[in-house]
Design a protein around this motif. Structure first.
Motif, PDB file in Angstrom:
ATOM      1  N   LEU A  84       5.246   8.933  -0.907  1.00  0.00           N
ATOM      2  CA  LEU A  84       6.057   9.132  -2.106  1.00  0.00           C
ATOM      3  C   LEU A  84       5.799   8.004  -3.105  1.00  0.00           C
ATOM      4  N   MET A  85       5.849   6.762  -2.633  1.00  0.00           N
ATOM      5  CA  MET A  85       5.691   5.610  -3.526  1.00  0.00           C
ATOM      6  C   MET A  85       4.278   5.514  -4.097  1.00  0.00           C
ATOM      7  N   LEU A  86       3.275   5.826  -3.285  1.00  0.00           N
ATOM      8  CA  LEU A  86       1.885   5.696  -3.732  1.00  0.00           C
ATOM      9  C   LEU A  86       1.469   6.848  -4.630  1.00  0.00           C
ATOM     10  N   PHE A  87       1.626   8.079  -4.152  1.00  0.00           N
ATOM     11  CA  PHE A  87       0.967   9.213  -4.787  1.00  0.00           C
ATOM     12  C   PHE A  87       1.769   9.853  -5.912  1.00  0.00           C
ATOM     13  N   GLN A  88       2.975   9.344  -6.182  1.00  0.00           N
ATOM     14  CA  GLN A  88       3.648   9.734  -7.415  1.00  0.00           C
ATOM     15  C   GLN A  88       3.039   9.008  -8.613  1.00  0.00           C
ATOM     16  N   ASN A  89       2.209   8.023  -8.338  1.00  0.00           N
ATOM     17  CA  ASN A  89       1.479   7.333  -9.410  1.00  0.00           C
ATOM     18  C   ASN A  89       0.198   8.125  -9.696  1.00  0.00           C
ATOM     19  N   PRO A  90       0.023   8.656 -10.922  1.00  0.00           N
ATOM     20  CA  PRO A  90      -1.151   9.482 -11.220  1.00  0.00           C
ATOM     21  C   PRO A  90      -2.485   8.767 -10.999  1.00  0.00           C
ATOM     22  N   ILE A  91      -2.515   7.459 -11.224  1.00  0.00           N
ATOM     23  CA  ILE A  91      -3.776   6.712 -11.045  1.00  0.00           C
ATOM     24  C   ILE A  91      -4.186   6.731  -9.578  1.00  0.00           C
ATOM     25  N   ILE A  92      -3.224   6.463  -8.690  1.00  0.00           N
ATOM     26  CA  ILE A  92      -3.519   6.435  -7.248  1.00  0.00           C
ATOM     27  C   ILE A  92      -3.826   7.836  -6.725  1.00  0.00           C
ATOM     28  N   THR A 130     -10.113   6.266   0.862  1.00  0.00           N
ATOM     29  CA  THR A 130      -9.229   5.293   1.517  1.00  0.00           C
ATOM     30  C   THR A 130      -9.231   3.957   0.788  1.00  0.00           C
ATOM     31  N   PHE A 131     -10.407   3.423   0.516  1.00  0.00           N
ATOM     32  CA  PHE A 131     -10.457   2.068  -0.037  1.00  0.00           C
ATOM     33  C   PHE A 131     -10.106   2.019  -1.517  1.00  0.00           C
ATOM     34  N   LEU A 132     -10.299   3.109  -2.241  1.00  0.00           N
ATOM     35  CA  LEU A 132      -9.801   3.146  -3.624  1.00  0.00           C
ATOM     36  C   LEU A 132      -8.277   3.228  -3.642  1.00  0.00           C
ATOM     37  N   VAL A 133      -7.693   3.984  -2.720  1.00  0.00           N
ATOM     38  CA  VAL A 133      -6.228   4.020  -2.608  1.00  0.00           C
ATOM     39  C   VAL A 133      -5.703   2.623  -2.295  1.00  0.00           C
ATOM     40  N   ILE A 134      -6.329   1.937  -1.334  1.00  0.00           N
ATOM     41  CA  ILE A 134      -5.901   0.584  -0.969  1.00  0.00           C
ATOM     42  C   ILE A 134      -6.053  -0.375  -2.147  1.00  0.00           C
ATOM     43  N   GLY A 135      -7.226  -0.338  -2.803  1.00  0.00           N
ATOM     44  CA  GLY A 135      -7.494  -1.256  -3.913  1.00  0.00           C
ATOM     45  C   GLY A 135      -6.561  -1.026  -5.086  1.00  0.00           C
ATOM     46  N   LEU A 136      -6.382   0.230  -5.480  1.00  0.00           N
ATOM     47  CA  LEU A 136      -5.509   0.543  -6.622  1.00  0.00           C
ATOM     48  C   LEU A 136      -4.049   0.240  -6.300  1.00  0.00           C
ATOM     49  N   THR A 137      -3.631   0.514  -5.068  1.00  0.00           N
ATOM     50  CA  THR A 137      -2.253   0.201  -4.666  1.00  0.00           C
ATOM     51  C   THR A 137      -2.013  -1.299  -4.715  1.00  0.00           C
ATOM     52  N   SER A 138      -2.979  -2.068  -4.229  1.00  0.00           N
ATOM     53  CA  SER A 138      -2.849  -3.539  -4.247  1.00  0.00           C
ATOM     54  C   SER A 138      -2.681  -4.054  -5.671  1.00  0.00           C
ATOM     55  N   LEU A 139      -3.433  -3.467  -6.607  1.00  0.00           N
ATOM     56  CA  LEU A 139      -3.339  -3.896  -8.007  1.00  0.00           C
ATOM     57  C   LEU A 139      -2.032  -3.445  -8.655  1.00  0.00           C
ATOM     58  N   LEU A 140      -1.686  -2.182  -8.451  1.00  0.00           N
ATOM     59  CA  LEU A 140      -0.536  -1.618  -9.164  1.00  0.00           C
ATOM     60  C   LEU A 140       0.810  -2.050  -8.588  1.00  0.00           C
ATOM     61  N   PHE A 141       0.821  -2.433  -7.291  1.00  0.00           N
ATOM     62  CA  PHE A 141       2.068  -2.879  -6.671  1.00  0.00           C
ATOM     63  C   PHE A 141       2.100  -4.402  -6.491  1.00  0.00           C
ATOM     64  N   MET A 142       1.197  -5.088  -7.186  1.00  0.00           N
ATOM     65  CA  MET A 142       1.091  -6.544  -7.046  1.00  0.00           C
ATOM     66  C   MET A 142       2.430  -7.247  -7.309  1.00  0.00           C
ATOM     67  N   VAL A 164      -1.743  -5.655   4.736  1.00  0.00           N
ATOM     68  CA  VAL A 164      -0.862  -4.636   5.334  1.00  0.00           C
ATOM     69  C   VAL A 164      -1.429  -3.239   5.099  1.00  0.00           C
ATOM     70  N   LEU A 165      -1.957  -2.997   3.893  1.00  0.00           N
ATOM     71  CA  LEU A 165      -2.551  -1.700   3.579  1.00  0.00           C
ATOM     72  C   LEU A 165      -3.807  -1.436   4.397  1.00  0.00           C
ATOM     73  N   ILE A 166      -4.622  -2.471   4.571  1.00  0.00           N
ATOM     74  CA  ILE A 166      -5.838  -2.328   5.392  1.00  0.00           C
ATOM     75  C   ILE A 166      -5.474  -1.909   6.815  1.00  0.00           C
ATOM     76  N   VAL A 167      -4.433  -2.539   7.358  1.00  0.00           N
ATOM     77  CA  VAL A 167      -4.004  -2.209   8.722  1.00  0.00           C
ATOM     78  C   VAL A 167      -3.413  -0.800   8.776  1.00  0.00           C
ATOM     79  N   ALA A 168      -2.527  -0.474   7.818  1.00  0.00           N
ATOM     80  CA  ALA A 168      -1.819   0.809   7.850  1.00  0.00           C
ATOM     81  C   ALA A 168      -2.713   1.986   7.482  1.00  0.00           C
ATOM     82  N   LEU A 169      -3.547   1.809   6.444  1.00  0.00           N
ATOM     83  CA  LEU A 169      -4.365   2.920   5.953  1.00  0.00           C
ATOM     84  C   LEU A 169      -5.814   2.856   6.421  1.00  0.00           C
TER      85      LEU A 169
END
Length: 200
Positions: A84-92, A130-142, A164-169
């Motif tokens: 919900l938190m990640l994919f409601q963001n259109p960029i992610i 996977t890694f674009l989701v991780i990278g974009l999430t890290s930037l946008l939720f910084m 944490v994202l690397i481990v989880a995703l």
């Protein structure tokens, strides 16, 4: 020429229907092992097959279609708080999906050894997503990492969001990439032979 266009349109419609089923029917496209963590995604296999068959431009548009369905699911039936938190963001939702759709077509276009190319296409499709989701999430939720880290199971908050994202995703990403890399050439090679006969 018209026959080829009709065939391509038919293939696109079939794959779009498969993607819609994977997206909206539970445990087909998004397989949930643990209720609180993000699902393992089988959709990259569909994306890799379509992109490998249809080329980079069509693959890019199909990736965009995936991103739009991903965005709709995040708003209408999110399976967990992280999704919900990640994919409601259109960029992610959109950017990783678009790139994942574009890459298999590009690899298939320039790789001369087909089997190796399709193995690579499958692996790269999943890993890029996977890694674009991780990278974009890290930037946008910084600036708002704490809430997301909590939902990812790190209650102490001692690790950075990226770790944490690397481990989880990342674990999901590795499983998805192996699955997609193995099955993509098995499915694409015979399909391509059939399509060549149809389009003659």
């Amino acid at each position: 020429m018209r026959k080829k266009e009709t065939t391509r349109l038919t293939i696109t419609a079939i794959f779009a229907a498969i993607l819609i089923l994977q997206t909206f029917v539970p445990n087909i496209g998004y397989v949930r092992i643990l209720p609180t963590l993000p699902a393992i995604t089988t959709i990259p296999l569909t994306i890799a097959i379509y992109g490998s068959l249809m080329g980079p431009k069509s693959g890019l548009l199909f990736g965009l279609f995936w991103g739009i369905t991903r965005l709709i699911v995040a708003y209408t039936q999110p399976g967990d708080m992280v999704s919900l938190m990640l994919f409601q963001n259109p960029i992610i939702s959109l950017v990783p999906s678009i790139v994942a759709g574009w890459l298999p077509g590009l690899i298939g276009k320039y790789m001369h050894q087909e089997e190796i190319g399709y193995i690579l296409s499958g692996a790269v499709t999943s890993l890029a997503n996977t890694f674009l989701v991780i990278g974009l999430t890290s930037l946008l939720f910084m600036n708002n990492a704490a809430s997301l880290i909590k939902y990812l199971g790190n209650t102490t908050g001692s690790n950075s969001l990226f770790i944490v994202l690397i481990v989880a995703l990342g674990i999901n990403g590795v499983v998805e990439s192996v699955f997609t890399a193995v099955l993509t050439p098995i499915i694409v090679l015979p399909l391509k032979k059939v399509l060549k006969r149809i389009m003659i």
